[in-house]
Design an enzyme around this catalytic site. Structure first.
Site, short mmCIF file in Angstrom:
data_model
loop_
_atom_site.label_atom_id
_atom_site.label_comp_id
_atom_site.label_asym_id
_atom_site.label_seq_id
_atom_site.Cartn_x
_atom_site.Cartn_y
_atom_site.Cartn_z
N HIS A 1 -1.17 -1.33 -4.32
CA HIS A 1 -2.43 -0.97 -3.66
C HIS A 1 -2.50 0.54 -3.49
CE1 HIS A 1 -5.92 -1.98 -1.11
NE2 HIS A 1 -5.52 -1.02 -0.31
N SER B 1 0.85 -1.19 0.00
CA SER B 1 0.00 0.00 0.00
C SER B 1 0.88 1.24 0.00
CB SER B 1 -0.89 0.01 1.24
OG SER B 1 -1.47 1.29 1.38
N MET C 1 -9.20 8.22 -0.31
CA MET C 1 -10.05 8.58 0.83
C MET C 1 -10.62 9.98 0.61
SD MET C 1 -7.55 7.40 3.90
CE MET C 1 -6.68 5.83 3.86
N MET D 1 -12.19 4.42 -0.63
CA MET D 1 -12.83 4.62 0.68
C MET D 1 -13.54 5.97 0.60
SD MET D 1 -9.70 3.15 2.94
CE MET D 1 -8.55 3.39 1.58
N SER E 1 2.83 -0.25 6.05
CA SER E 1 3.99 0.03 6.89
C SER E 1 4.95 -1.16 6.98
CB SER E 1 3.54 0.47 8.29
OG SER E 1 2.44 -0.28 8.73
N ASP F 1 -6.56 -6.33 4.34
CA ASP F 1 -5.91 -5.01 4.32
C ASP F 1 -5.97 -4.39 5.71
OD1 ASP F 1 -5.01 -2.46 3.74
OD2 ASP F 1 -6.73 -1.92 2.49
N GLY F 2 -4.78 -4.15 6.29
CA GLY F 2 -4.69 -3.43 7.55
C GLY F 2 -4.01 -4.21 8.64
N GLY F 3 -2.93 -3.64 9.18
CA GLY F 3 -2.23 -4.28 10.30
C GLY F 3 -1.53 -5.57 9.95
N GLY G 1 -0.66 1.77 9.55
CA GLY G 1 0.05 1.59 10.81
C GLY G 1 -0.79 1.21 12.01
N HIS H 1 -8.36 1.05 -4.04
CA HIS H 1 -9.26 0.82 -2.91
C HIS H 1 -9.96 2.13 -2.60
CE1 HIS H 1 -9.51 -0.24 1.69
NE2 HIS H 1 -10.69 -0.19 1.12
N PHE I 1 -6.35 4.90 8.00
CA PHE I 1 -4.96 5.19 8.34
C PHE I 1 -4.11 3.92 8.23
CE2 PHE I 1 -7.73 8.06 10.56
CZ PHE I 1 -7.16 9.30 10.28
N ASP J 1 -4.77 3.66 -2.17
CA ASP J 1 -5.87 4.00 -1.26
C ASP J 1 -6.42 5.39 -1.53
OD1 ASP J 1 -6.07 1.72 0.59
OD2 ASP J 1 -4.01 2.24 1.12
N MET K 1 -11.45 -5.65 5.33
CA MET K 1 -10.60 -4.74 6.11
C MET K 1 -10.31 -5.37 7.47
SD MET K 1 -9.79 -2.15 4.32
CE MET K 1 -8.89 -1.34 5.65
C1 DX5 Z 1 -6.14 1.83 5.48
C2 DX5 Z 1 -5.73 1.45 4.07
C3 DX5 Z 1 -4.65 0.46 4.04
C4 DX5 Z 1 -3.38 0.92 4.72
C5 DX5 Z 1 -2.72 -0.29 5.29
O1 DX5 Z 1 -7.38 2.43 5.47
O2 DX5 Z 1 -6.83 0.90 3.36
O3 DX5 Z 1 -4.38 0.00 2.73
O4 DX5 Z 1 -2.50 1.60 3.88
O5 DX5 Z 1 -1.61 0.10 6.04
P1 DX5 Z 1 -0.89 -0.88 7.08
O6 DX5 Z 1 -0.47 -2.09 6.32
O7 DX5 Z 1 0.23 -0.06 7.59
O8 DX5 Z 1 -1.93 -1.23 8.14
ZN ZN Z 2 -6.39 -0.14 1.41
#
Ligand code: DX5
Ligand code: ZN
Length: 217
Positions: free
Chosen positions: A30, A7, A34, A65, A197, A174-176, A144, A63, A142, A32, A136
């Protein structure tokens, strides 16, 4: 085959071209988007997508959002996205299938995403029309954040539905995501791993991409 999707939200935007070269051994890029309404943050949009399309052959996984994504799915498909994913929570039910079909008519892949508190069943009415479903594993908005463990059963539920119906639908998380949570997601049934991250925080991105693929093998 497990696919890795870095991402670029976690990339250094002052040198985005070089950052993308550093992750080009991955499967998808990827991207993102927003809008400050669907999520409490604003990121990047069409002009950046067009610029990146001009400098990379990677598969770009957008993606969205954003609220009412059906207003924009065609624009993203025409501006360089290979995959356009939007949130089921952000669109009126009657607009969802037409939006998916409009992306596919442009020769691009279409997907639906759900937030951590949205049940997997929200995707099921559309699953046979999807190229990809995105679960998700943090609240969108965000990079991280910490992985939410309660999302794991939803991955398995959708994997079972995809197998039962013999669909050609990818299952993305996706995420963490780190080496440990990637393994949990793959064991639960995911086949596309987004990581921001976890990849961009290290100098040797190619090695981290390889490690993510290996830990999920
Ligand atoms: C968050 C995004 C993710 C984000 C993931 O809303 O959709 O794609 O960049 O970041 P990490 O892998 O750091 O959680
Ligand atoms: Zn994403």
């Amino acid at each position: 085959m497990i696919k890795i999707a870095p991402s670029i939200l976690s990339a250094d935007f002052t040198k985005l071209g070089d950052e993308i070269k550093s992750i080009d051994s991955a499967d998808y890029l990827h991207f993102d988007v927003m809008d400050g309404l669907f999520v409490p943050n604003i990121s990047i949009g069409l002009p950046v997508l067009e610029s990146l399309r001009a400098i990379t052959d990677m598969v770009i996984d957008v993606h969205l959002m954003i609220e009412s994504p059906s207003r924009f799915v065609e624009r993203f498909a025409q501006s360089g996205a290979d995959i356009v994913v939007f949130h089921v929570e952000a669109e009126a039910p009657e607009n969802i299938l037409p939006a998916i079909n409009s992306v596919r008519k442009l020769g691009k892949r279409a997907g639906l995403s759900i937030k951590p508190d949205t049940p997997a069943e929200a995707v099921l009415p559309y699953i046979s029309a999807l190229d990809i479903a995105l679960i998700m594993t943090v609240e969108p908005g965000f990079g991280g954040q910490r992985f939410i463990q309660t999302t794991l059963p939803k991955i398995t539920l959708l994997r079972n539905a995809i197998e039962r119906l013999e669909l050609d639908c990818e299952l993305e998380v996706d995420g963490g995501i780190n080496l440990e949570t990637a393994k949990q997601c793959v064991e639960a049934g995911a086949n596309v791993i987004v990581a921001g991250s976890e990849i961009f925080k290290v100098p040797d991105r190619a090695a981290r991409i390889t490690a993510l693929r290996a830990c999920s093998a």
